[in-house]
Design a protein around this motif. Structure first.
Motif, PDB file in Angstrom:
ATOM      1  N   ARG A 101       7.480  -2.919 -35.821  1.00 55.38           N
ATOM      2  CA  ARG A 101       6.473  -3.765 -36.461  1.00 55.38           C
ATOM      3  C   ARG A 101       5.135  -3.463 -35.813  1.00 55.38           C
ATOM      4  O   ARG A 101       5.070  -3.229 -34.607  1.00 55.38           O
ATOM      5  CB  ARG A 101       6.766  -5.250 -36.244  1.00 55.38           C
ATOM      6  N   ILE A 102       4.073  -3.475 -36.606  1.00 55.72           N
ATOM      7  CA  ILE A 102       2.726  -3.402 -36.054  1.00 55.72           C
ATOM      8  C   ILE A 102       2.124  -4.784 -36.239  1.00 55.72           C
ATOM      9  O   ILE A 102       1.917  -5.245 -37.363  1.00 55.72           O
ATOM     10  CB  ILE A 102       1.870  -2.313 -36.729  1.00 55.72           C
ATOM     11  N   LEU A 103       1.901  -5.459 -35.114  1.00 60.12           N
ATOM     12  CA  LEU A 103       1.324  -6.794 -35.109  1.00 60.12           C
ATOM     13  C   LEU A 103      -0.191  -6.615 -35.009  1.00 60.12           C
ATOM     14  O   LEU A 103      -0.732  -6.399 -33.930  1.00 60.12           O
ATOM     15  CB  LEU A 103       1.876  -7.594 -33.928  1.00 60.12           C
ATOM     16  N   LEU A 104      -0.858  -6.672 -36.156  1.00 57.86           N
ATOM     17  CA  LEU A 104      -2.272  -6.325 -36.255  1.00 57.86           C
ATOM     18  C   LEU A 104      -3.165  -7.552 -36.113  1.00 57.86           C
ATOM     19  O   LEU A 104      -2.953  -8.567 -36.787  1.00 57.86           O
ATOM     20  CB  LEU A 104      -2.546  -5.640 -37.602  1.00 57.86           C
ATOM     21  N   PHE A 105      -4.160  -7.433 -35.231  1.00 54.83           N
ATOM     22  CA  PHE A 105      -5.197  -8.443 -35.069  1.00 54.83           C
ATOM     23  C   PHE A 105      -6.531  -7.771 -35.368  1.00 54.83           C
ATOM     24  O   PHE A 105      -7.106  -7.105 -34.520  1.00 54.83           O
ATOM     25  CB  PHE A 105      -5.185  -9.015 -33.644  1.00 54.83           C
TER      26      PHE A 105
ATOM     27  N   ARG B 271      -5.411 -13.638 -30.105  1.00 58.33           N
ATOM     28  CA  ARG B 271      -5.392 -14.779 -31.020  1.00 58.33           C
ATOM     29  C   ARG B 271      -6.299 -14.502 -32.197  1.00 58.33           C
ATOM     30  O   ARG B 271      -7.399 -13.964 -32.056  1.00 58.33           O
ATOM     31  CB  ARG B 271      -5.829 -16.062 -30.335  1.00 58.33           C
ATOM     32  N   GLN B 272      -5.813 -14.889 -33.361  1.00 58.48           N
ATOM     33  CA  GLN B 272      -6.575 -14.826 -34.604  1.00 58.48           C
ATOM     34  C   GLN B 272      -6.194 -16.085 -35.375  1.00 58.48           C
ATOM     35  O   GLN B 272      -5.058 -16.205 -35.853  1.00 58.48           O
ATOM     36  CB  GLN B 272      -6.207 -13.565 -35.385  1.00 58.48           C
TER      37      GLN B 272
ATOM     38  N   ILE C  70      -0.223 -14.131 -29.968  1.00 61.67           N
ATOM     39  CA  ILE C  70       0.803 -13.212 -29.460  1.00 61.67           C
ATOM     40  C   ILE C  70       0.543 -13.002 -27.974  1.00 61.67           C
ATOM     41  O   ILE C  70      -0.592 -12.764 -27.557  1.00 61.67           O
ATOM     42  CB  ILE C  70       0.760 -11.842 -30.173  1.00 61.67           C
ATOM     43  N   SER C  71       1.606 -13.078 -27.172  1.00 66.94           N
ATOM     44  CA  SER C  71       1.539 -12.790 -25.737  1.00 66.94           C
ATOM     45  C   SER C  71       2.511 -11.667 -25.431  1.00 66.94           C
ATOM     46  O   SER C  71       3.676 -11.722 -25.839  1.00 66.94           O
ATOM     47  CB  SER C  71       1.937 -14.023 -24.918  1.00 66.94           C
ATOM     48  N   VAL C  72       2.034 -10.653 -24.716  1.00 71.22           N
ATOM     49  CA  VAL C  72       2.899  -9.564 -24.259  1.00 71.22           C
ATOM     50  C   VAL C  72       2.766  -9.465 -22.751  1.00 71.22           C
ATOM     51  O   VAL C  72       1.691  -9.695 -22.195  1.00 71.22           O
ATOM     52  CB  VAL C  72       2.555  -8.209 -24.937  1.00 71.22           C
TER      53      VAL C  72
ATOM     54  N   GLU D  44      -3.594 -19.355 -23.435  1.00 68.05           N
ATOM     55  CA  GLU D  44      -3.233 -20.406 -24.381  1.00 68.05           C
ATOM     56  C   GLU D  44      -1.724 -20.598 -24.381  1.00 68.05           C
ATOM     57  O   GLU D  44      -0.965 -19.660 -24.172  1.00 68.05           O
ATOM     58  CB  GLU D  44      -3.736 -20.038 -25.776  1.00 68.05           C
ATOM     59  N   THR D  45      -1.312 -21.825 -24.613  1.00 67.88           N
ATOM     60  CA  THR D  45       0.113 -22.139 -24.643  1.00 67.88           C
ATOM     61  C   THR D  45       0.543 -22.370 -26.082  1.00 67.88           C
ATOM     62  O   THR D  45      -0.274 -22.750 -26.917  1.00 67.88           O
ATOM     63  CB  THR D  45       0.415 -23.390 -23.795  1.00 67.88           C
TER      64      THR D  45
END
Length: 192
Positions: free
Chosen positions: A4-8, A32-33, A38-40, A81-82
């Motif tokens: 998957r490409i998680l695009l922001f 974040r958008q 998303i956290s990596v 961010e949580t």
């Protein structure tokens, strides 16, 4: 399994941060958008390398075209961010510059279980395989902002030992150079 490409694109916030106490910290990058977050996770050395590369890249962009305006953004010192839920652990990082849009593409690819000898950085055109990718499009200004914070986060860990340069653990530090120095001084005292 397909990747998957998680695009922001565009990203509203792109930061590095940590969870945990010095010596036991886990490093994260968050994108974040809107309400999408998303956290990596990644290694401290990867955060340092990414910050250094982005700083270098922005300098190169400015040198190649002095007419590009790179306004300085205010420093982002807000906490991560949580909820901080690891999407994946980063294995390979790719960077590219989209000249037409004047944006830097940052690709953070999930670690591959098959190959443990992956390089830290590769060209984004070479990213392949079935690992997920977090792709973030950032301006040179955001790259500078990210780098400034990331370098601060990296340096906020344990203090280095003045003798060996290794990190001093909160529970104590057995310095190999100090031990050698102490041993040498004791030996000199016995000889005199």
């Amino acid at each position: 399994m397909t990747s998957r490409i998680l695009l922001f694109d565009p990203v509203e916030r792109f930061v590095a941060g940590t969870v945990g106490q010095p010596g036991e910290r886990t490093f994260f990058i968050q994108a974040r958008q809107g309400s999408r977050l998303i956290s990596v996770s990644l290694e401290k050395s990867q955060v340092q390398a990414l910050a250094d590369r982005l700083t270098y890249m922005v300098r190169e962009i400015k040198q190649s075209d002095p007419t590009i305006a790179i306004p300085r953004l205010t420093r982002d010192d807000a906490p991560l961010e949580t909820p901080i839920e690891e999407e994946f652990r980063v294995g390979v990082i790719g960077l590219a510059f989209d000249d037409a849009r004047q944006l830097i593409q940052v690709d953070l690819q999930a670690v591959s279980e098959d190959d443990q000898d992956e390089p830290d950085f590769i060209d984004v055109d070479d990213l392949s395989g079935d690992q997920d990718i977090l792709r973030v499009m950032i301006s040179p200004s955001v790259a500078n902002q990210f780098s400034q914070r990331a370098l601060s986060v990296v340096s906020a860990g344990r203090q280095p030992c003045p003798f060996c340069g290794g990190p001093i653990d909160l529970r104590g530090h057995l310095c190999p150079r100090a031990v050698s120095y102490t041993h040498l001084r004791a030996h000199e005292t016995l000889m005199n």
